[in-house]
Design a protein around this motif. Structure first.
Motif, mmCIF file in Angstrom:
data_model
loop_
_atom_site.group_PDB
_atom_site.id
_atom_site.type_symbol
_atom_site.label_atom_id
_atom_site.label_comp_id
_atom_site.label_asym_id
_atom_site.label_seq_id
_atom_site.Cartn_x
_atom_site.Cartn_y
_atom_site.Cartn_z
ATOM 1 N N THR A 34 0.860 -1.184 0.000
ATOM 2 C CA THR A 34 0.000 0.000 0.000
ATOM 3 C C THR A 34 0.896 1.233 0.000
ATOM 4 O O THR A 34 2.083 1.148 0.326
ATOM 5 N N ILE A 129 -0.299 -1.047 -4.813
ATOM 6 C CA ILE A 129 -1.738 -0.960 -5.060
ATOM 7 C C ILE A 129 -2.111 0.509 -5.275
ATOM 8 O O ILE A 129 -1.779 1.372 -4.456
ATOM 9 N N ARG A 131 -2.702 3.351 -8.691
ATOM 10 C CA ARG A 131 -2.949 3.771 -10.064
ATOM 11 C C ARG A 131 -2.647 2.672 -11.079
ATOM 12 O O ARG A 131 -3.346 2.544 -12.095
ATOM 13 N N TYR A 132 -1.629 1.856 -10.816
ATOM 14 C CA TYR A 132 -1.168 0.907 -11.834
ATOM 15 C C TYR A 132 -1.554 -0.545 -11.560
ATOM 16 O O TYR A 132 -1.597 -1.350 -12.487
ATOM 17 N N TYR A 133 -1.799 -0.871 -10.300
ATOM 18 C CA TYR A 133 -2.204 -2.240 -9.957
ATOM 19 C C TYR A 133 -3.365 -2.196 -8.966
ATOM 20 O O TYR A 133 -3.377 -1.365 -8.054
ATOM 21 N N ASP A 134 -4.324 -3.119 -9.158
ATOM 22 C CA ASP A 134 -5.459 -3.159 -8.237
ATOM 23 C C ASP A 134 -5.108 -3.985 -6.996
ATOM 24 O O ASP A 134 -3.974 -4.445 -6.838
ATOM 25 N N SER A 135 -6.069 -4.157 -6.122
ATOM 26 C CA SER A 135 -5.825 -4.824 -4.847
ATOM 27 C C SER A 135 -5.465 -6.294 -5.000
ATOM 28 O O SER A 135 -5.003 -6.931 -4.046
ATOM 29 N N GLU A 136 -5.659 -6.861 -6.199
ATOM 30 C CA GLU A 136 -5.278 -8.244 -6.473
ATOM 31 C C GLU A 136 -3.943 -8.331 -7.208
ATOM 32 O O GLU A 136 -3.479 -9.425 -7.520
ATOM 33 N N ASN A 138 -3.430 -7.003 -10.208
ATOM 34 C CA ASN A 138 -3.653 -7.030 -11.653
ATOM 35 C C ASN A 138 -3.433 -5.644 -12.252
ATOM 36 O O ASN A 138 -3.746 -4.634 -11.618
ATOM 37 N N THR A 140 -3.978 -2.240 -14.074
ATOM 38 C CA THR A 140 -5.171 -1.423 -14.285
ATOM 39 C C THR A 140 -5.246 -0.954 -15.735
ATOM 40 O O THR A 140 -4.279 -1.079 -16.503
ATOM 41 N N LYS A 141 -6.373 -0.362 -16.096
ATOM 42 C CA LYS A 141 -6.521 0.205 -17.435
ATOM 43 C C LYS A 141 -5.506 1.327 -17.654
ATOM 44 O O LYS A 141 -5.028 1.532 -18.766
ATOM 45 N N TYR A 142 -5.197 2.044 -16.583
ATOM 46 C CA TYR A 142 -4.237 3.144 -16.689
ATOM 47 C C TYR A 142 -2.869 2.617 -17.095
ATOM 48 O O TYR A 142 -2.206 3.184 -17.977
#
Length: 237
Positions: A34, A129, A131-136, A138, A140-142
């Motif tokens: 985080t 976690i 802008r670039y990766y989600d909480s899993e 993965n 992101t669209k960004y």
């Protein structure tokens, strides 16, 4: 020392060694971070490794403590994702952000190249976690959009190099006493706009190139100020 005491001492030493090994392993094992967690690894606590993130990829840069620790030239990158600053050169306030909004495709490609540098030189410690990766963990669209824009920037840069290779550049020199000079071994120096600059950098720039006499009537060619039309060398400021 009694055998039992020696045995207990050995066990204590092994336990201490195991703790150190586990600590090192945890440092190196990629994980999700985080923003708050990452901020603790900014080099101010010498018992913790120094981490930084670029495009959401987290790296352990502890071996470069002299650069990334307090007082180091790159300390502003430690404990955060300041992707934009890698190309903007703005190391204060809003400049230390992970947002690449408004950057050209060439600049975005440069940030991606910086990330490649860290993958090659430092330990990959996981993903941030946000802008670039989600909480899993993965992308992101960004991040996917950044990768597409960087690829476009790389393609435009290669095209520009290819186009410019077809027209030889000028020779040049500069000294504090005599100033600058450009010249052509064959042909005549002219300023010409670099193709693709708007798409690459959002700005227009010029370069010096050598043209033959029968090419000097091409649109867009600029004679250096104070230089004769058919001079093969020109003084520049």
């Amino acid at each position: 020392m009694a055998r039992g005491a020696r045995f207990l001492l050995v066990l204590a030493l092994l336990a201490a060694l195991l703790a150190v090994v586990l600590q090192l392993y945890r440092r190196r094992k990629p994980r999700l971070w985080t923003v708050e967690e990452l901020s603790m690894y900014n080099g101010t606590n010498e018992e913790l490794p120094i981490l930084l993130a670029i495009l959401g990829s987290v790296f352990d840069v502890t071996k470069g403590r002299s650069h990334y620790g307090p007082g180091g030239g790159y300390h502003h990158f430690a404990g955060r994702d300041a992707s934009r600053a890698f190309v903007s050169g703005n190391f204060t306030g809003d400049g230390l952000t992970d947002s690449l909004q408004g950057l050209s495709s060439s600049e975005v490609n440069s940030v991606v190249d910086w990330r490649k540098f860290y993958f090659e030189r430092y330990i990959f410690a996981g993903k941030l976690i946000g802008r670039y990766y989600d909480s899993e963990g993965n992308p992101t669209k960004y991040l996917k959009g950044v990768q597409v824009k960087a690829k476009r920037g790389a393609q435009l840069l290669e095209k520009q190099k290819s186009d410019e290779a077809k027209i030889p550049g000028c020779n040049s020199k500069w000294s504090q006493q005599e100033g600058g000079e450009v010249w052509c071994d064959a042909g005549y120096p002219r300023l010409v706009r670099r193709p693709g600059d708007i798409a690459l950098t959002g700005q227009v720039s010029q370069r010096c190139a050598c043209f033959q006499e029968n090419e000097l009537d091409k649109a867009g060619l600029v004679v250096y100020e104070g230089c004769d039309y058919l001079s093969q060398s020109c003084k520049v400021n």
